[in-house]
Design a protein around this motif. Structure first.
Motif, short mmCIF file in Angstrom:
data_model
loop_
_atom_site.label_atom_id
_atom_site.label_comp_id
_atom_site.label_asym_id
_atom_site.label_seq_id
_atom_site.Cartn_x
_atom_site.Cartn_y
_atom_site.Cartn_z
N GLU A 1 0.62 -2.17 -6.76
CA GLU A 1 0.25 -3.50 -7.22
C GLU A 1 0.83 -3.80 -8.60
N LEU B 1 2.54 -6.54 7.50
CA LEU B 1 2.94 -5.23 7.01
C LEU B 1 1.88 -4.20 7.38
N THR C 1 -0.88 -1.36 7.60
CA THR C 1 -1.88 -1.01 6.60
C THR C 1 -1.68 0.40 6.04
N GLU D 1 2.64 -10.19 -0.60
CA GLU D 1 3.13 -8.85 -0.29
C GLU D 1 4.59 -8.92 0.13
N GLU E 1 1.95 2.57 1.58
CA GLU E 1 1.47 2.61 0.20
C GLU E 1 1.60 1.23 -0.44
N ARG E 2 0.56 0.82 -1.16
CA ARG E 2 0.57 -0.44 -1.89
C ARG E 2 0.71 -0.16 -3.38
N LEU F 1 7.97 -6.29 1.34
CA LEU F 1 8.32 -4.96 1.82
C LEU F 1 9.42 -4.37 0.95
N ASP F 2 9.17 -3.19 0.42
CA ASP F 2 10.11 -2.51 -0.46
C ASP F 2 10.59 -1.23 0.23
#
Length: 528
Positions: free
Chosen positions: A126, A118, A120, A152, A123-124, A154-155
């Motif tokens: 958590e 994915l 870098t 992780e 946006e992450r 993917l959304d």
């Protein structure tokens, strides 16, 4: 295991031991029966899945035979890819059932995965999944973190509309009667209209890059409560095309300063209201791609719409160009070459196509295809090398193949019926021999015309989904916007971001003498 000496003398104690043993045996028997049932279920699921996978693989094999077999030219590539997508989805459905069955049985089933990495820059968000009680169940002490597992996924957040509200206060002077003062309104591509430049860019990319006709886009917007008529979207497209047309013309002028170009054309059905049906227009494509020989000019493609396929069209489009033009076998380009400024190089992929259709029934066609395959093998080894290296390799390896192929074609043409399809295929090659062999002496010339044919493919997809352009003006809009979007894609530039920035700069008065600054390859995304 208990020995006889270990057994108690008390009958009640002995009886309790026997009851406990039978209870344990009963529990193990129940567990074994449950495991046997799970194994049976998993075996059935695996058997059914294997049968389904075998059936789907057989279908895939049949598609591949149809794609690469004798009738390959009759199977549409896009429909083939759609079929493969549906088959892959069916295989994944079977795999999902197997995964669930394996999880229920406690068995580990290896699974193929192609998740990739994915990016870098995404946006992450958590989320910590933690235990409720951090007290040790053994001694009652406090637990401490000794490690963690991180996964992780993917959304996606669906496209979200928003309203930009621009307020422009007016100021007046209480001490005098001077006219009110107010900041000028920001410039817009659609004066007085609803859309921002980003929304206009979104519509253009949807139509010309993602091949979504405007009525479908209107339906997508309506699902979010945004009701925009298709005719309104068409108005935005036309206005954007007017602003972008000078960029397309500048792009074509830039291409004509090159020394080598590719050219091709494809049909563009256009509505003819006077006759109540469509007529056949043409979209001409002119492309530059110097990457195979390490050239530094950025790849690009420019399209021009014309209502017909007359030879005068490329003469007009390429006025001022001098150099090598690589084309298919269409005779209209010959008039351009006769003017003296342009040298034609022809396409071995088109030659191969004529013989491929005959390969199953003709040993001669099979032999010709083997020669052509050897030429492509040489090209694969020298792709990306300098022109000098490519020319030397071709002289060392390809020239002997070409000479042998020429002797074969001359000999076979004298032996077969002049009216046969094989004779037609041989004559197609021999009448274009000078242009077909021009690559031997110039390392910058490609073996085929595939670079521009790849640029034609998106036009074909749009043609299928939109069926036809509404007018000759619509055909020209198509050519203008597609030129810029496809050039952005060739340079790995996001068309949405580039179009948004470019439309904004044009609306704000970017000078026409500085159009080179707006070319897609000069675009630098803003750093947040």
């Amino acid at each position: 295991m208990l020995l006889e000496a270990d057994l108690p003398d008390d009958p009640d104690t002995l009886r309790a031991i026997v009851v406990e043993a039978w209870s344990e045996v009963a529990k193990r028997d129940a567990a074994l029966r449950a495991r046997d049932a799970q194994i049976a279920d998993l075996s059935v699921a695996t058997s059914e899945a294997d049968a389904e996978i075998a059936r789907l693989n057989a279908i895939i094999t049949a598609f591949q035979r149809h794609r690469f077999g004798a009738r390959s030219e009759q199977l549409d590539d896009d429909q083939l890819q759609l079929a493969f997508e549906e088959l892959d989805a069916a295989l994944s459905r079977v795999q999902a059932g197997l995964d669930v069955a394996a999880k229920r049985s406690g068995a580990e089933r290896p699974r193929k995965a192609n998740r990739g990495s994915l990016p870098t820059h995404l946006e992450r968000i958590e989320r910590v999944v933690d235990i409720d009680d951090k007290t040790c169940i053994c001694c009652g002490g406090d637990l401490h973190v000794i490690g963690e597992d991180v996964a992780e996924r993917l959304d996606v957040v669906p496209v979200t509309f928003r309203v930009l509200v621009t307020r422009r206060p007016r100021y007046g002077c209480r001490a005098c009667e001077a006219a009110p003062v107010q900041a000028p309104a920001p410039a817009r591509i659609v004066e007085g209209g609803l859309p921002t430049e980003a929304l206009v860019a979104h519509v253009l990319v949807g139509k010309y890059a993602d091949h979504l006709p405007l009525y479908r886009q209107a339906q997508i917007y309506a699902r979010q409560g945004i009701h925009i008529d298709r005719s309104t979207l068409s108005d935005w497209v036309g206005r954007a095309a007017w602003w972008l047309a000078p960029l397309r013309d500048h792009l074509l002028a830039e291409l004509k300063r090159s020394h080598r170009l590719f050219a091709d054309e494809t049909t563009a059905p256009v509505l003819d209201p006077g006759r109540g049906r469509t007529k056949t227009g043409q979209l001409w494509a002119y492309a530059r791609d110097d990457r195979p020989w390490g050239g530094t000019d950025p790849p690009a493609v420019a399209y021009r719409y014309a209502p017909d396929r007359k030879a005068e069209r490329p003469i007009t489009h390429l006025a001022g160009f001098g150099g090598v033009l690589q084309v298919d076998g269409y005779g209209g380009y010959a008039a351009l070459a006769r003017r003296g400024d342009v040298t034609l190089a022809f396409c071995w992929a088109h030659v191969r196509r004529h013989f491929y259709e005959l390969a199953g029934a003709s040993p001669v066609a099979t032999d010709v295809l083997a020669h052509i395959a050897r030429l492509y093998a040489v090209e694969a080894d020298i792709r990306g090398q300098s022109p000098e290296h490519r020319r030397a390799a071709r002289q060392a390896h390809s020239r002997s193949i070409i000479d042998d192929l020429r002797r074969t074609l001359d000999a076979r043409l004298a032996q077969v019926s002049r009216k046969s399809r094989l004779a037609d295929a041989i004559r197609y090659a021999l009448t274009r021999w000078d242009g077909l062999t021009r690559f031997l002496d110039d390392g910058r010339i490609e073996l085929d015309n595939n670079s521009v044919e790849r640029a034609i493919r998106p036009l074909a997809l749009n043609r299928k989904n939109a069926l036809f352009a509404g007018s000759d003006d619509g055909g020209d809009h198509w050519a203008v916007i597609a030129s810029l979007i496809e050039t952005a894609k060739l340079n790995t530039i996001d068309p949405q971001a580039w179009l948004t920035d470019t439309l904004t700069r044009l609306a704000n008065g970017h000078g026409r003498k500085r159009l080179s600054e707006l070319m897609p390859w000069n675009y630098a995304p803003a750093v947040a």
